[in-house]
Every structure is written in structure tokens, then in C-alpha cells.
Write a protein that holds these residues in place. Structure first.
Motif, PDB file in Angstrom:
ATOM      1  N   GLY A  54       5.534   4.756 -15.732  1.00 17.83           N
ATOM      2  CA  GLY A  54       6.504   3.871 -16.361  1.00 17.83           C
ATOM      3  C   GLY A  54       7.141   2.856 -15.442  1.00 17.83           C
ATOM      4  N   VAL A  55       6.842   2.939 -14.136  1.00 16.32           N
ATOM      5  CA  VAL A  55       7.426   1.997 -13.172  1.00 16.32           C
ATOM      6  C   VAL A  55       6.362   1.126 -12.503  1.00 16.32           C
ATOM      7  CG1 VAL A  55       8.775   1.756 -11.045  1.00 16.32           C
ATOM      8  CG2 VAL A  55       9.450   3.455 -12.755  1.00 16.32           C
TER       9      VAL A  55
ATOM     10  N   ALA B 133       0.485  -1.408  -9.165  1.00 19.93           N
ATOM     11  CA  ALA B 133       0.177  -1.123 -10.566  1.00 19.93           C
ATOM     12  C   ALA B 133      -1.219  -0.551 -10.734  1.00 19.93           C
ATOM     13  CB  ALA B 133       0.319  -2.401 -11.393  1.00 19.93           C
ATOM     14  N   LEU B 134      -2.190  -1.096 -10.014  1.00 21.95           N
ATOM     15  CA  LEU B 134      -3.578  -0.701 -10.226  1.00 21.95           C
ATOM     16  C   LEU B 134      -3.928   0.618  -9.548  1.00 21.95           C
ATOM     17  CD1 LEU B 134      -5.260  -4.210 -10.010  1.00 21.95           C
ATOM     18  CD2 LEU B 134      -4.584  -2.911 -12.048  1.00 21.95           C
TER      19      LEU B 134
ATOM     20  N   VAL C   3       0.844  -1.197   0.000  1.00 27.30           N
ATOM     21  CA  VAL C   3       0.000   0.000   0.000  1.00 27.30           C
ATOM     22  C   VAL C   3       0.879   1.246   0.000  1.00 27.30           C
ATOM     23  CG1 VAL C   3      -1.687   1.328   1.327  1.00 27.30           C
ATOM     24  CG2 VAL C   3      -1.943  -1.161   1.109  1.00 27.30           C
ATOM     25  N   TRP C   4       1.879   1.263   0.859  1.00 24.40           N
ATOM     26  CA  TRP C   4       2.791   2.412   0.933  1.00 24.40           C
ATOM     27  C   TRP C   4       3.418   2.688  -0.430  1.00 24.40           C
ATOM     28  CZ3 TRP C   4       7.570   4.210  -0.067  1.00 24.40           C
ATOM     29  CH2 TRP C   4       8.009   5.343   0.619  1.00 24.40           C
ATOM     30  N   THR C   5       3.906   1.660  -1.064  1.00 22.82           N
ATOM     31  CA  THR C   5       4.591   1.832  -2.349  1.00 22.82           C
ATOM     32  C   THR C   5       3.623   2.265  -3.441  1.00 22.82           C
ATOM     33  OG1 THR C   5       6.185   0.130  -1.698  1.00 22.82           O
ATOM     34  CG2 THR C   5       6.105   0.712  -4.024  1.00 22.82           C
ATOM     35  N   GLY C   6       2.416   1.701  -3.426  1.00 27.09           N
ATOM     36  CA  GLY C   6       1.416   2.097  -4.419  1.00 27.09           C
ATOM     37  C   GLY C   6       1.112   3.579  -4.350  1.00 27.09           C
TER      38      GLY C   6
END
Length: 214
Positions: free
Chosen positions: A117-118, A127-128, A106-109
Motif C-alpha cells: 500500500g506504500v 514500486a517495481l 535500492v535501500w528503500t525498495g
């Protein structure tokens, strides 16, 4: 709270999801709450389209918190707003006995949702989150959603009549006190749009002005 199904997608019917909705509704403007809710649906539907398996509760957490860092109550004076929002989500989720690895997804999203692009090559929750944002703000995948689905999502969580300008203004209001945090990311465009004399940081200038010789 559970919304009507869209392509079979519903807001998770759990105590955590209800707590997230309550927190974000109390923290954000109506503009941002509705935007974040649409991002969840558009992101989840993108997951269906791509054949991805994901935990809807984690996606809901990431999408609903992704703009919390724009709010004064959760905005630092030195961190990117994306990181402020990610930190707020982490703090909130840690009291719900979630797997730390899931909290980090969650943090990274949230932290990467303005870094194109990443995220698309990362875990589905990451990604979503970006996919939903890119649909609702940029309309990059607009034609990949049937008219009926788009209309249903917007009917449930309305866009303002001038949403494009409203969301740009919301971005600006949330980051104008720390323009240096936009170096190297798309939000520098927001500052430049609102402040014509804004001078962006320049990657090549940083290299040339470093203390290294040669």
C-alpha cells in the motif's frame, strides 16, 4: 550473464549486474536466488505495463538483494530482515561509485517490499521491487502476465514443485530468531503459521500500556 529476453527485458549486461548475480548466488539458497531473479523480470515487466521509466540496473540490485537478509550471514539479531537486506545492498553498492541517491532508492525498495500500500506510490525502483514480489510470492497480478511470459520466466528460473510452502519455510527460517521484528508487518503471519502459540505484538496494547496517563 544475460538471460533470454522476456517482453524485451534482459538482465543488465554490466560488470555491476554480474557482480550482484555472483554475490547473491554465493550468498542465498537456489530457492531464493531463482525467486529473486523472477522478481526482477516480473517487476520489470510490470514497469512496462505501467509505462514507468526505470534504471534496470538499480531494479536488478533491489530485487536480487531483497531477501539477502534472510540468510544467516547477513541477519542481525534485532533488525527487520528487510532492513538487513537493504543494508547489505547499500554496503555492496557503495564500492561501485553509484550516486548515493540511487543507492537509497535500492535501500528503500528492499526495506519496504513487505509493506503493501506504500511502495506503489514511490519511485519506480521501489514500486517495481514490491510489484515483482507480489507477483512471484502472492500471485496478486498473475492474470496480468501472458501465459507465455510466465512460463518463460519460470523455465529460466524454476519454481520448486512445492514453492508456496518452501518460500514460507524460508521466510520462517530467516526470521524465527527475532519474532519481535515482525510487529506491524506481514511476516508476523509467517511466525503465527509455524508457531501456533505465538503471541503477536498488538498496536492497541502498546498504546494502552505506555507510560502516558489518560
Amino acid at each position: 550473464m544475460t538471460a533470454s529476453p522476456f517482453n524485451g527485458i534482459t538482465i543488465p549486461d554490466s560488470a555491476l549486474a554480474r557482480a550482484i548475480a555472483e554475490f547473491v548466488r554465493d550468498t542465498e539458497t537456489e530457492l531464493l536466488f531463482n525467486h529473486s531473479s523472477r522478481v526482477f523480470f516480473f517487476g520489470a515487466i510490470a514497469g512496462q505495463q505501467r509505462g514507468l521509466t526505470f534504471n534496470p540496473e538499480l531494479l536488478y540490485a533491489a530485487t536480487m538483494f531483497h531477501d539477502v537478509g534472510l540468510m544467516p550471514s547477513h541477519s542481525s539479531d534485532h533488525l527487520r530482515f528487510e532492513v538487513d537486506g537493504a543494508n547489505a545492498a547499500r554496503d555492496f553498492l557503495q564500492s561501485y561509485n553509484l550516486d548515493p541517491a540511487d543507492i537509497e532508492k535500492v535501500w528503500t525498495g528492499i526495506a519496504l517490499h513487505t509493506t503493501p500500500g506504500v511502495p506503489e506510490f514511490m519511485h519506480p525502483v521501489i514500486a517495481l521491487t514490491t510489484a515483482g514480489v507480489e507477483m512471484d510470492v502472492l500471485g496478486l497480478t498473475y492474470n496480468q502476465y501472458p501465459d507465455a511470459v510466465r512460463d518463460a520466466v519460470v523455465a529460466a528460473f524454476p519454481r520448486t514443485p512445492t514453492f508456496k510452502e518452501d518460500i514460507i519455510q524460508a521466510f520462517y527460517d530467516g526470521i524465527k530468531h527475532k519474532p519481535d521484528t515482525t510487529f506491524g508487518n506481514v511476516k508476523a503471519d509467517v511466525i503465527a503459521d509455524k508457531e501456533p502459540h505465538f503471541h503477536r505484538g498488538n498496536f492497541c496494547s502498546v498504546i494502552r500500556c505506555s507510560r502516558w496517563h489518560g
